[in-house]
Design a protein around this motif. Structure first.
Motif, PDB file in Angstrom:
ATOM      1  N   ALA A   1      14.760  12.561   2.753  1.00 44.52           N
ATOM      2  CA  ALA A   1      13.512  13.245   2.440  1.00 44.52           C
ATOM      3  C   ALA A   1      12.419  12.266   2.046  1.00 44.52           C
ATOM      4  O   ALA A   1      11.239  12.501   2.315  1.00 44.52           O
ATOM      5  N   GLN A   2      12.797  11.158   1.402  1.00 46.22           N
ATOM      6  CA  GLN A   2      11.804  10.191   0.971  1.00 46.22           C
ATOM      7  C   GLN A   2      11.413   9.210   2.060  1.00 46.22           C
ATOM      8  O   GLN A   2      10.369   8.568   1.946  1.00 46.22           O
ATOM      9  N   THR A   3      12.235   9.058   3.107  1.00 43.77           N
ATOM     10  CA  THR A   3      11.918   8.111   4.181  1.00 43.77           C
ATOM     11  C   THR A   3      10.970   8.774   5.173  1.00 43.77           C
ATOM     12  O   THR A   3      11.295   9.810   5.754  1.00 43.77           O
ATOM     13  N   PRO A   4       9.779   8.220   5.410  1.00 43.29           N
ATOM     14  CA  PRO A   4       8.836   8.846   6.355  1.00 43.29           C
ATOM     15  C   PRO A   4       9.267   8.628   7.798  1.00 43.29           C
ATOM     16  O   PRO A   4       9.980   7.667   8.117  1.00 43.29           O
ATOM     17  N   ASN A   5       8.823   9.511   8.676  1.00 40.41           N
ATOM     18  CA  ASN A   5       9.077   9.371  10.096  1.00 40.41           C
ATOM     19  C   ASN A   5       8.166   8.286  10.659  1.00 40.41           C
ATOM     20  O   ASN A   5       6.946   8.366  10.546  1.00 40.41           O
ATOM     21  N   MET A   6       8.766   7.283  11.261  1.00 41.27           N
ATOM     22  CA  MET A   6       8.017   6.146  11.781  1.00 41.27           C
ATOM     23  C   MET A   6       7.712   6.331  13.260  1.00 41.27           C
ATOM     24  O   MET A   6       8.568   6.784  14.018  1.00 41.27           O
ATOM     25  N   SER A   7       6.493   5.992  13.641  1.00 40.15           N
ATOM     26  CA  SER A   7       6.047   6.070  15.029  1.00 40.15           C
ATOM     27  C   SER A   7       5.257   4.811  15.348  1.00 40.15           C
ATOM     28  O   SER A   7       4.694   4.164  14.458  1.00 40.15           O
ATOM     29  N   PRO A   8       5.194   4.440  16.647  1.00 42.70           N
ATOM     30  CA  PRO A   8       4.487   3.205  17.017  1.00 42.70           C
ATOM     31  C   PRO A   8       2.993   3.321  16.734  1.00 42.70           C
ATOM     32  O   PRO A   8       2.340   4.284  17.134  1.00 42.70           O
ATOM     33  N   LEU A   9       2.480   2.346  16.024  1.00 36.81           N
ATOM     34  CA  LEU A   9       1.040   2.233  15.813  1.00 36.81           C
ATOM     35  C   LEU A   9       0.382   1.559  17.003  1.00 36.81           C
ATOM     36  O   LEU A   9      -0.603   2.046  17.545  1.00 36.81           O
ATOM     37  N   TYR A  10       0.922   0.424  17.411  1.00 37.30           N
ATOM     38  CA  TYR A  10       0.493  -0.302  18.607  1.00 37.30           C
ATOM     39  C   TYR A  10       1.725  -0.922  19.247  1.00 37.30           C
ATOM     40  O   TYR A  10       2.709  -1.230  18.570  1.00 37.30           O
ATOM     41  N   SER A  11       1.666  -1.116  20.543  1.00 41.61           N
ATOM     42  CA  SER A  11       2.739  -1.780  21.273  1.00 41.61           C
ATOM     43  C   SER A  11       2.119  -2.765  22.253  1.00 41.61           C
ATOM     44  O   SER A  11       0.968  -2.624  22.654  1.00 41.61           O
ATOM     45  N   GLY A  12       2.924  -3.765  22.645  1.00 43.24           N
ATOM     46  CA  GLY A  12       2.424  -4.779  23.560  1.00 43.24           C
ATOM     47  C   GLY A  12       1.391  -5.693  22.931  1.00 43.24           C
ATOM     48  O   GLY A  12       0.481  -6.177  23.610  1.00 43.24           O
ATOM     49  N   LEU A  13       1.511  -5.953  21.628  1.00 44.14           N
ATOM     50  CA  LEU A  13       0.538  -6.784  20.935  1.00 44.14           C
ATOM     51  C   LEU A  13       0.866  -8.255  21.105  1.00 44.14           C
ATOM     52  O   LEU A  13       2.030  -8.644  21.296  1.00 44.14           O
ATOM     53  N   SER A  14      -0.153  -9.079  21.023  1.00 47.54           N
ATOM     54  CA  SER A  14       0.058 -10.521  20.972  1.00 47.54           C
ATOM     55  C   SER A  14       0.465 -10.912  19.553  1.00 47.54           C
ATOM     56  O   SER A  14       0.312 -10.137  18.595  1.00 47.54           O
ATOM     57  N   LEU A  15       0.998 -12.132  19.414  1.00 43.58           N
ATOM     58  CA  LEU A  15       1.440 -12.565  18.093  1.00 43.58           C
ATOM     59  C   LEU A  15       0.267 -12.670  17.119  1.00 43.58           C
ATOM     60  O   LEU A  15       0.422 -12.388  15.919  1.00 43.58           O
ATOM     61  N   GLU A  16      -0.904 -13.044  17.623  1.00 45.26           N
ATOM     62  CA  GLU A  16      -2.066 -13.131  16.739  1.00 45.26           C
ATOM     63  C   GLU A  16      -2.457 -11.765  16.218  1.00 45.26           C
ATOM     64  O   GLU A  16      -2.730 -11.579  15.020  1.00 45.26           O
ATOM     65  N   ASP A  17      -2.491 -10.763  17.119  1.00 46.94           N
ATOM     66  CA  ASP A  17      -2.843  -9.408  16.687  1.00 46.94           C
ATOM     67  C   ASP A  17      -1.792  -8.836  15.746  1.00 46.94           C
ATOM     68  O   ASP A  17      -2.123  -8.156  14.758  1.00 46.94           O
ATOM     69  N   SER A  18      -0.507  -9.099  16.016  1.00 43.58           N
ATOM     70  CA  SER A  18       0.550  -8.590  15.134  1.00 43.58           C
ATOM     71  C   SER A  18       0.414  -9.177  13.737  1.00 43.58           C
ATOM     72  O   SER A  18       0.556  -8.472  12.726  1.00 43.58           O
ATOM     73  N   SER A  19       0.153 -10.474  13.665  1.00 43.79           N
ATOM     74  CA  SER A  19       0.006 -11.106  12.346  1.00 43.79           C
ATOM     75  C   SER A  19      -1.183 -10.533  11.589  1.00 43.79           C
ATOM     76  O   SER A  19      -1.084 -10.230  10.388  1.00 43.79           O
ATOM     77  N   ALA A  20      -2.312 -10.340  12.274  1.00 46.16           N
ATOM     78  CA  ALA A  20      -3.495  -9.806  11.600  1.00 46.16           C
ATOM     79  C   ALA A  20      -3.273  -8.364  11.147  1.00 46.16           C
ATOM     80  O   ALA A  20      -3.663  -7.981  10.028  1.00 46.16           O
ATOM     81  N   ILE A  21      -2.630  -7.544  11.965  1.00 45.76           N
ATOM     82  CA  ILE A  21      -2.394  -6.143  11.613  1.00 45.76           C
ATOM     83  C   ILE A  21      -1.413  -6.041  10.451  1.00 45.76           C
ATOM     84  O   ILE A  21      -1.577  -5.221   9.533  1.00 45.76           O
ATOM     85  N   ILE A  22      -0.364  -6.873  10.464  1.00 45.83           N
ATOM     86  CA  ILE A  22       0.612  -6.844   9.367  1.00 45.83           C
ATOM     87  C   ILE A  22      -0.052  -7.236   8.045  1.00 45.83           C
ATOM     88  O   ILE A  22       0.231  -6.658   6.985  1.00 45.83           O
ATOM     89  N   SER A  23      -0.965  -8.201   8.087  1.00 47.40           N
ATOM     90  CA  SER A  23      -1.675  -8.585   6.867  1.00 47.40           C
ATOM     91  C   SER A  23      -2.498  -7.416   6.324  1.00 47.40           C
ATOM     92  O   SER A  23      -2.525  -7.171   5.106  1.00 47.40           O
ATOM     93  N   GLU A  24      -3.161  -6.679   7.218  1.00 44.44           N
ATOM     94  CA  GLU A  24      -3.934  -5.522   6.775  1.00 44.44           C
ATOM     95  C   GLU A  24      -3.034  -4.437   6.192  1.00 44.44           C
ATOM     96  O   GLU A  24      -3.370  -3.797   5.187  1.00 44.44           O
ATOM     97  N   LEU A  25      -1.870  -4.200   6.812  1.00 47.40           N
ATOM     98  CA  LEU A  25      -0.957  -3.170   6.309  1.00 47.40           C
ATOM     99  C   LEU A  25      -0.381  -3.561   4.950  1.00 47.40           C
ATOM    100  O   LEU A  25      -0.208  -2.706   4.065  1.00 47.40           O
ATOM    101  N   GLU A  26      -0.049  -4.834   4.768  1.00 50.15           N
ATOM    102  CA  GLU A  26       0.486  -5.274   3.478  1.00 50.15           C
ATOM    103  C   GLU A  26      -0.561  -5.163   2.384  1.00 50.15           C
ATOM    104  O   GLU A  26      -0.237  -4.791   1.243  1.00 50.15           O
ATOM    105  N   SER A  27      -1.798  -5.490   2.704  1.00 49.43           N
ATOM    106  CA  SER A  27      -2.845  -5.371   1.689  1.00 49.43           C
ATOM    107  C   SER A  27      -3.108  -3.914   1.313  1.00 49.43           C
ATOM    108  O   SER A  27      -3.530  -3.625   0.190  1.00 49.43           O
ATOM    109  N   ALA A  28      -2.853  -2.987   2.251  1.00 43.65           N
ATOM    110  CA  ALA A  28      -3.050  -1.567   1.973  1.00 43.65           C
ATOM    111  C   ALA A  28      -1.784  -0.880   1.458  1.00 43.65           C
ATOM    112  O   ALA A  28      -1.786   0.339   1.255  1.00 43.65           O
ATOM    113  N   ASN A  29      -0.679  -1.638   1.273  1.00 43.34           N
ATOM    114  CA  ASN A  29       0.601  -1.092   0.782  1.00 43.34           C
ATOM    115  C   ASN A  29       1.103   0.032   1.682  1.00 43.34           C
ATOM    116  O   ASN A  29       1.556   1.082   1.213  1.00 43.34           O
ATOM    117  N   VAL A  30       1.041  -0.194   2.973  1.00 41.45           N
ATOM    118  CA  VAL A  30       1.523   0.781   3.943  1.00 41.45           C
ATOM    119  C   VAL A  30       2.872   0.302   4.476  1.00 41.45           C
ATOM    120  O   VAL A  30       2.971  -0.840   4.960  1.00 41.45           O
TER     121      VAL A  30
END
Length: 554
Positions: A37-66
């Motif tokens: 019940a506490q684990t949310p359903n996960m779905s793809p946010l983006y796919s086929g990303l480059s390593l640069e885009d993945s790193s930048a997006i992960i930094s934004e998600l970590e800063s937002a505590n997502v």
């Protein structure tokens, strides 16, 4: 401790172990439900990303505590399903993902103060390349794109000017058609001033040349357009005829092939026709003149100067007088000018071949017998097909309808009505629902056989060795050990009881205890039935109660 040991001895080690296992299973089940019940359903946010885009997006998600998860080689990022739209909007505001390209935001990130014209021109080219790559990557069949532009600058005091050119590398899904390739060429050419679509070269990620980008490519492109136009026309006619016949003879019981011959010659004919019978008076001009002349005596004239001329006439004189009339009539002849322009793509000849299956008759036992169609029915189908394709005998069109039995008999029952129709057509949601139902059923069976059944069995079948203690309590007697270690029943007067009296007292105590146990078991069983009835009558309220328990447990 004596009471605890007595209770353990009364229950028994086997039952105690079973109860411990059941308790552990129940606790594990509830822990799983809480975690689920506490684990949310996960779905793809983006796919086929480059390593640069993945790193930048992960930094934004970590800063937002997502919370997020990575899949593949880091090119796919999963986030809670209920936050996908919000996260995409926030990331788009930050310019992510960039797909490894830099667009017009390069001018926002740099200061133009002190920048040279060379740097500004380079940034302009980079921005154009990045924006075009993003636009091309937004197409359905394109996974990624890189664009390179060559924009020559015109030098001063030089008349010659080099035309711009572009080269594109595409990462595609499947294969691109000629129409899609030309669309990309025109898209890029329209975005760059002075760029011709024939000067845009395209290569896929496998190294295949899709467009050469030379001026001579126009001939090959025209040939490709001609072939695509013919195929499009044939497919449109075939689909139209098959849809019509499907309503007449049934779906899958007719096959249509169309061969069209188109004329791609473009001609212009101008014809002028003059009608001699259609004369019209345009203008009329009339001129009249009156002449009068004479010679006096002694006047020198041409007549008296000729040899042999008489002097008398000259002396006497002569008078001449005359009238003249002139009429000019202008006629306009009727003229007819016709200009006929024949555009490319006119239909020269059409050939249509139609194969129609026969009919099948059921004998009542599940056996189907084939029967060919009648000549009248074939004639009616031929008339329908000719009308549908626009048959013209003057062009030399041919339409043939043949009745033949198909090698593979089509389905005789409508789609979805067969016994096995869609039996194994499970979706992902169906599989997940089935798995949840199976887990719930297993848990219910485990509770029934490992919890309720042992408890009821214990209540309904008490053990004999546990009856000694209630007997002593019932009659106020006690137990003691003699010198040999044997158990001796003591009465209220402190004297040992005879074996017969002790057996009688034990039997009475056992009978009373069994009656009490039966009554308690019936009461518990009645309570269980009442709870089951309440759950069946109020399933929503029961679900809310269980959800409240889970929330309190969490």
């Amino acid at each position: 401790m004596d009471s605890l040991q007595t209770l353990i001895n009364r229950i028994g080690m086997a039952r105690l172990a079973a109860m411990a296992v059941v308790a552990v299973l129940i606790m594990g089940f509830f822990a799983f439900l809480v975690a689920r019940a506490q684990t949310p359903n996960m779905s793809p946010l983006y796919s086929g990303l480059s390593l640069e885009d993945s790193s930048a997006i992960i930094s934004e998600l970590e800063s937002a505590n997502v919370p997020f998860q990575l899949r593949g080689d880091g090119d796919t990022i999963l986030v809670p399903r209920d936050q996908i739209t919000t996260l995409r909007m926030n990331l788009a505001g930050e310019g992510l993902p960039t797909r490894g390209q830099v667009g017009y935001e390069i001018f926002d990130q740099q200061s133009t103060l002190g920048a040279t014209s060379f740097v500004q021109n380079i940034n302009n080219v980079r921005a154009l390349e990045g924006e075009l790559a993003r636009t091309i990557s937004s197409l359905a069949r394109i996974k990624g794109a890189r664009v390179h532009l060559v924009l020559p600058e015109r030098e001063l005091f030089r008349r010659e000017r080099k035309d711009p050119s572009a080269s594109i590398v595409l990462s595609v899904r499947g294969a691109l058609s000629n129409g899609e390739i030309r669309a990309i060429q025109h898209l890029v050419a329209s975005a760059i001033e002075g760029l011709s679509p024939q000067r845009v070269s395209i290569v896929d990620d496998a190294g295949n040349l899709l467009a050469s980008g030379t001026e001579a490519e126009g001939v090959g492109a025209m040939a490709g357009q001609t072939e695509e136009r013919i195929l499009s026309y044939e497919n449109r006619l075939r689909t139209r005829v098959e849809d019509m016949l499907a309503n007449v003879v049934g779906a899958g019981r007719a096959r249509v092939e169309v061969a069209a011959e188109l004329d791609f010659n473009r001609s212009t004919v101008t014809n002028e026709t003059f009608d001699p019978e259609g004369q019209v008076v345009r203008s009329t001009q009339t001129r009249e003149a009156q002449n009068q002349s004479g010679a006096a005596a002694g006047q020198v004239t041409v007549a008296n100067e000729l040899p042999g001329a008489s002097g008398d006439g000259a002396a006497n004189g002569s008078n001449e007088q005359g009238n003249s009339a002139e009429e000019v009539v202008n006629y306009e002849i009727s003229k007819k000018t016709e200009t006929a322009v024949t555009e490319a793509g006119a239909l020269k000849r059409l050939s249509v071949a139609v194969v129609v299956d026969g009919t099948y008759t059921d004998d009542g036992a599940g056996n189907f017998t084939y029967a060919p169609r009648s000549a009248d029915e074939i004639s009616q189908i031929l008339t329908l097909v000719r009308s549908a394709v626009g048959y013209s005998a003057e062009r030399g069109d041919s339409v043939d309808v043949v009745n033949m039995q198909f090698a593979e008999r089509p389905e005789l029952t409508p789609a979805g009505t067969g016994a096995d129709a869609g039996l194994l057509d499970f979706t992902r949601d169906d599989l997940m629902n089935g798995a949840e139902m199976a887990v719930t059923l297993l848990i219910a069976l485990a509770l029934l056989f490992f919890v309720l059944r042992p408890l009821l069995k214990k209540v309904m079948s008490p053990e004999a060795e546990t009856l000694a203690l209630p007997a002593t309590v019932e009659f106020g007697s006690s137990q003691t050990l003699d010198a040999e270690g044997n158990v001796v029943m003591m009465g209220n007067d402190g004297q040992p009881m005879t074996p017969e009296a002790a057996a009688q007292a034990a039997a009475i105590a056992q009978s009373n205890w069994v009656e009490d146990a039966k009554a308690l078991g019936e009461q518990q069983l009645q309570q269980l039935k009442s709870v089951g009835t309440l759950v069946e009558e109020n399933p929503k309220q029961a679900a809310l109660i269980v959800r409240g328990w889970l929330t309190n447990a969490a």
